[in-house]
Enzyme design. Structure first.
Site, short mmCIF file in Angstrom:
data_model
loop_
_atom_site.label_atom_id
_atom_site.label_comp_id
_atom_site.label_asym_id
_atom_site.label_seq_id
_atom_site.Cartn_x
_atom_site.Cartn_y
_atom_site.Cartn_z
N CYS A 112 -8.41 37.69 13.35
CA CYS A 112 -8.29 38.18 14.71
C CYS A 112 -9.40 37.62 15.62
O CYS A 112 -9.31 36.49 16.05
CB CYS A 112 -8.24 39.71 14.72
SG CYS A 112 -7.43 40.31 16.21
N HIS A 133 -3.98 40.75 11.47
CA HIS A 133 -4.89 41.24 10.42
C HIS A 133 -4.16 41.23 9.08
O HIS A 133 -3.54 42.22 8.72
CB HIS A 133 -5.33 42.67 10.73
CG HIS A 133 -6.26 42.77 11.90
ND1 HIS A 133 -7.62 42.72 11.77
CD2 HIS A 133 -6.01 42.91 13.22
CE1 HIS A 133 -8.18 42.82 12.96
NE2 HIS A 133 -7.23 42.95 13.86
N GLU A 177 -5.27 41.61 6.27
CA GLU A 177 -5.86 42.58 5.32
C GLU A 177 -5.05 43.88 5.25
O GLU A 177 -5.08 44.57 4.24
CB GLU A 177 -7.32 42.88 5.67
CG GLU A 177 -7.57 43.59 7.01
CD GLU A 177 -7.79 42.64 8.18
OE1 GLU A 177 -7.31 41.49 8.12
OE2 GLU A 177 -8.42 43.05 9.18
N1 GLN Z 1 -11.42 41.53 20.75
C1 GLN Z 1 -10.28 40.71 20.45
C2 GLN Z 1 -9.06 41.14 21.24
O1 GLN Z 1 -8.99 42.25 21.70
C3 GLN Z 1 -10.00 40.73 18.96
C4 GLN Z 1 -9.63 42.07 18.43
C5 GLN Z 1 -9.76 42.16 16.93
O2 GLN Z 1 -10.44 41.38 16.30
N2 GLN Z 1 -9.13 43.17 16.34
O3 GLN Z 1 -8.15 40.38 21.43
#
Ligand code: GLN
Length: 548
Positions: free
Chosen positions: A392, A523, A525
């Site tokens: 992410c 994600h 995970e």
């Molecule tokens: N801060 C980034 C976004 O909002 C990534 C979010 C994250 O890593 N869950 O797009």
């Protein structure tokens, strides 16, 4: 429809919080599954937050995202991992969620002019949800974990709902209390009194536990089992010893030593539907875990890491577990080293310590803190060809690093940090911009499962071995489509995208220039399971082993 004689197991906590009710409930579920029963877990968090989305992970642990996009407590992740099922909105409940629903219903004349009260309306709503979840899963047994500790004000209505269900269906409801038995250092002896008092407290609500799980640093001896059993008016066999052990995945096997599965079935007058050997696959996994021969050292670089080990493991529990699963299945044990990226900002020379590690992961995150240090680490991984996995934010920052240092856009950035940058390679999508301007932050996150299509011949495609995937998201910003062509020309591959091609899901560098450099906007995970490790984590671990 819910099956006739559907069974309900309520799990409550005694003495103190944090004794592992979630793991205990997941393990019981695993055991009942192994006896041929379909189970559905429900997690109840008594707090007033409507979901866990706005909670700080360093204080409350990871926010676990379901396919639906609901942001929940990390225990939901344990349930999914232990039971190998995907959970849904109806499998999670908070007081906030219940109250919000009832208040909105009242505002919409849903109670036809009646006075709306905690009893019966809250209770009815809790029970409606519990039954609906059982219906939806078409399960045989529901496992309902009531958060908090017996004696809290916050969870009383949930315990009352359970009591009423028991009165209506005495044969179909049981209570398990997960309690804690301290061993005061000065005495060196396990004390049963706090547990006896917790039982009494539960009794004062009109609830009698059927089984006690006695957590503690040591095994519980028979004499103490008898003492607790006496306080509780149950057989000593119904007191299960649950000493601290190294791995949570051993807990189902440990519980079975005290035959908890058979005791639950006996209490319900049910019989096992299997020959009893069906935890086989699980045992195989636990064995693999215990005899991993190869070793890896993996650096996790991020910003939440300056508050001590305890916090780390809770804020990134799904990432840690995902690494473990893929490692074990590759006969490897991976040591994780947590690196606070801010250290690289104050002392840039320190970055060369990264050469000690076999792989680098940058997990998800929000905000400005420490991100220049993270970008330095990503650059190091790219240049010195250390396997890199970005999750992410870890993907977005990899795109920024590439845009700055390879494409040559020195001020490339994300709109989250510097909306004035002349190269916003990570930006908010136009539809979301409007909502943000109206300060409707909640509605601007991309949450939950979204499909993606993978490009053949890429690392991503070769890891999954399929073209169409679905993965869970939790982010606000996206790769800016305006810059994709230029970034691609410089060698980065966009190997996964939404079916419309609009949203970029995976980036990577070709194998010819880097052994493994990959980031995902989602994600992965959240979908890694002990018996089914996640293909991207497995590909990363294999690359680390190869590169060692
Ligand atoms: N801060 C980034 C976004 O909002 C990534 C979010 C994250 O890593 N869950 O797009």
């Amino acid at each position: 429809m819910k099956k006739k004689n559907h069974k309900y197991v309520f799990i409550v906590g005694g003495v103190m919080s944090g004794v592992g009710k979630g793991i205990a409930s997941s393990s019981i579920g695993k055991i009942l599954q192994s006896k041929g029963f379909k189970v559905n877990p429900i997690k109840i968090d008594p707090y007033l937050n409507v979901d866990a989305g706005n909670m700080n992970p360093t204080e409350h642990g990871e926010v676990f995202v379901l396919n639906s996009g609901l942001e929940t407590d990390q225990d939901m992740g344990n349930y999914e991992r232990f039971l190998e099922i995907d959970l849904d909105d109806g499998d999670y409940m908070t007081s906030g969620m219940i109250y919000k629903y009832i208040i909105e219903k009242e505002r919409n004349l849903g109670y036809h002019g009646k006075c709306v009260e905690a009893i019966p309306h809250i209770i009815q709503e809790i029970l409606r949800r519990i039954k609906k979840a059982a219906d939806r899963h078409k399960s045989d047994i529901s496992l309902i974990e009531i958060g908090g500790t017996v004696g809290d004000y916050q969870n009383i209505l949930f315990i009352e709902a359970a009591r009423i269900l028991k009165i209506k269906h005495p044969q179909d409801v049981i209570f398990i209390m997960v309690s804690y038995l301290p061993v005061p250092g000065s005495l060196g002896e396990m004390k049963t009194r706090p547990t006896q008092n917790a039982i009494r407290q539960l009794n004062s609500y009109g609830v009698q536990p059927d089984i006690i799980i006695a957590r503690g640093s040591q095994l519980l001896d028979y004499r103490r089992k008898e003492k607790i059993a006496m306080a509780c008016a149950i057989a000593p066999e119904n007191v299960i010893s649950a000493p601290d052990i190294k791995s949570i995945y051993n807990v189902p096997l440990n519980f079975e030593k005290d035959k908890i599965g058979s005791i639950i079935l006996k209490t319900f007058h049910l019989r096992s539907k299997t020959n009893g050997n069906s935890l086989k696959e699980w045992k195989n996994f636990v064995r693999k875990k215990n005899c991993a021969k190869k070793k890896l050292r993996i650096a996790i670089v991020g910003k939440y890491f300056d508050t001590g080990d305890f916090v780390l493991s809770d804020a990134y529990v799904s990432v840690i577990e995902a690494i473990k699963f893929s490692s074990y299945w590759s006969n490897t044990s991976s040591e994780l080293i947590w690196i606070n990226s801010k250290e690289y900002e104050t002392d840039p020379k320190k970055i060369s310590e990264l050469k000690k590690y076999d792989g680098i992961i940058v997990p998800g995150g929000f905000g400005e803190n420490g991100i220049e240090g993270i970008i330095m680490a990503i650059k190091y991984a790219r240049i010195y060809k250390i396997p890199y996995l970005g999750l992410c934010y870890g993907m977005q920052l990899a795109v920024i690093e590439f845009a700055r240092n390879v494409v040559g856009w020195g001020d490339a950035h994300t709109a989250e940090i510097n909306p004035k940058s002349s190269h916003l390679v990570i930006d908010i999508m136009p539809e979301q911009k409007k909502l943000l301007e109206e300060e409707k932050y909640g509605a601007t996150m991309r949450l939950g499962a979204y499909p993606a299509v993978l490009k053949k011949g890429t690392i991503a495609y070769n890891s999954y071995n399929v073209e169409n995937i679905s993965e869970r998201h939790r982010h606000r910003y996206e790769v800016n489509p305006e810059y994709i062509k230029d970034i691609e020309k410089n060698g980065m591959i966009f190997s996964g995208a939404s079916p419309s091609g609009k949203l970029q899901e995976i980036i990577e560098l070709p194998k010819s220039i880097h052994p493994f450099f990959l980031g995902s906007q989602f994600h992965p995970e959240f979908k890694a399971r002990p018996l089914h490790p996640h293909p991207l984590f497995t590909a990363f671990i294999e690359a680390c082993l190869k590169n060692k």
